[in-house]
Motif scaffolding. Structure first.
Motif, PDB file in Angstrom:
ATOM      1  N   ARG A 184       0.869  -1.183   0.000  1.00  0.00           N
ATOM      2  CA  ARG A 184       0.000   0.000   0.000  1.00  0.00           C
ATOM      3  C   ARG A 184       0.907   1.235   0.000  1.00  0.00           C
ATOM      4  N   ILE A 185       1.488   1.484  -1.158  1.00  0.00           N
ATOM      5  CA  ILE A 185       2.510   2.526  -1.261  1.00  0.00           C
ATOM      6  C   ILE A 185       1.967   3.890  -0.935  1.00  0.00           C
ATOM      7  N   GLU A 186       0.642   4.078  -1.098  1.00  0.00           N
ATOM      8  CA  GLU A 186       0.052   5.375  -0.826  1.00  0.00           C
ATOM      9  C   GLU A 186       0.086   5.722   0.666  1.00  0.00           C
ATOM     10  N   GLU A 187       0.329   4.697   1.513  1.00  0.00           N
ATOM     11  CA  GLU A 187       0.364   4.935   2.959  1.00  0.00           C
ATOM     12  C   GLU A 187       1.782   5.189   3.460  1.00  0.00           C
ATOM     13  N   GLN A 188       2.774   5.114   2.562  1.00  0.00           N
ATOM     14  CA  GLN A 188       4.150   5.350   2.979  1.00  0.00           C
ATOM     15  C   GLN A 188       4.334   6.810   3.346  1.00  0.00           C
ATOM     16  N   SER A 189       4.979   7.043   4.477  1.00  0.00           N
ATOM     17  CA  SER A 189       5.245   8.415   4.900  1.00  0.00           C
ATOM     18  C   SER A 189       6.549   8.891   4.306  1.00  0.00           C
TER      19      SER A 189
END
Length: 319
Positions: free
Chosen positions: A314-319
């Protein structure tokens, strides 16, 4: 954030309690590409720089690596952590582990090995047999700590659960990790951080790719060994190496120093294993032991290669 102070986990100490150094030295070239004199010169350079953690393996250079390392220890033995590996060949069954451990002790003239690694995962042997044997070796005083090399994160967790049944802990693991091989960031580094296991990554220079020598047309593992050539074949890796060399030149540093220091600067506090064929070749990597990489430099180096997606993808959740 990059490494600051003594961030690495102190799961390893020498027989007299000396803690593991920020970097480890791998003796894979001893008795191979490095003859006895070159090997001794590197060993002495490591001692002078404060290295206390030395790594070898049963299979390295047909046993010459262990034999030479053992011959160099002398009265410094109790100051140093001596790690070796078993079962690269022959599986992790009881007989093979016992034979390998005894051979390693004999070659190095050591009563006790500070760390005995399983050199790679063995899918064909019940881990209960493996760790029962390790427990016997520890009880006998032949080994002090257990390590795992080339294990996936799930394999380490499985091993840790079974080892605990025999009152054993996994003290240290050895994955591949460098600027162009970042798979360890996905699960291995966070897993080890959560379990309190020291990570001693090998190949921080990517088979020499990150020294910049191949861009200059020089020879080395990538030109002489088909396995390394395939491992570091993608063009994006070579582009990252060029970028690292350019950054190092701007800073007046050697790219090898930056490459090793970048591995050591990961927030989980790894202890990279450096190696070389000569003291001269070793010097830039060894210099990383005193280089405290600033956060902005860490960010610049990190940006030279793709950051792998998280384990959940879930790359969109990477900070």
């Amino acid at each position: 954030m990059p490494w600051h102070g003594l961030r690495m986990k102190q799961t390893l100490t020498s027989p007299n309690g000396t803690p593991a150094s920020r970097l480890a030295f791998g003796t894979m070239q001893f008795g191979g590409r490095a003859d006895a004199d070159a090997s001794r010169a590197m060993f002495d350079a490591c001692l002078d720089a404060g290295i206390t953690h030395f790594d070898t393996a049963h299979v390295y250079t047909g046993g010459a690596s262990e034999t030479l390392l053992g011959s160099f220890l002398g009265d410094r033995r109790d100051d140093l952590i001596i790690a070796t590996k078993a079962a690269y060949d022959g599986g992790s069954g009881r007989a093979n582990l016992l034979q390998s451990c005894e051979m390693s002790r004999s070659r190095m003239k050591l009563d006790t090995l500070d760390v005995l690694y399983l050199h790679r995962f063995d899918p064909d042997t019940d881990m209960h047999e493996t760790f029962q044997t390790m427990a016997e070796l520890k009880t006998a005083g032949h080994i002090r700590k257990i390590g795992l090399s080339n294990f996936a994160a799930w394999q380490v967790v499985k091993a840790a659960g079974i080892a605990a049944k025999f009152d054993l802990d996994i003290a240290v693991i050895q994955p591949m990790y460098n600027l162009v091989k970042r798979q360890a960031e996905v699960e291995i580094l966070p897993m080890a951080d959560d379990l309190g296991i020291l990570v001693a990554p090998y190949s921080p220079l990517g088979g020499g790719l990150l020294t910049g020598k191949y861009a200059k047309g020089e020879a080395g593992r990538l030109t002489q060994d088909d396995r390394y050539a395939a491992r570091y074949a993608p063009d994006v890796m070579h582009q990252a190496a060029v970028g690292l060399s350019d950054l190092a030149a701007d800073m007046g540093m050697h790219p090898a120093t930056l490459a090793v220091a970048w591995v050591a600067a990961h927030p989980t506090g790894p202890s990279p294993i450096i190696s070389a064929r000569s003291a001269e070749q070793l010097a830039p990597s060894l210099a990383a032991i005193t280089y405290d990489m600033p956060a902005d430099v860490y960010a610049k180096v990190t940006a030279l290669s793709p950051t792998p997606p998280p384990a959940t993808d879930r790359i969109e959740e990477q900070s």
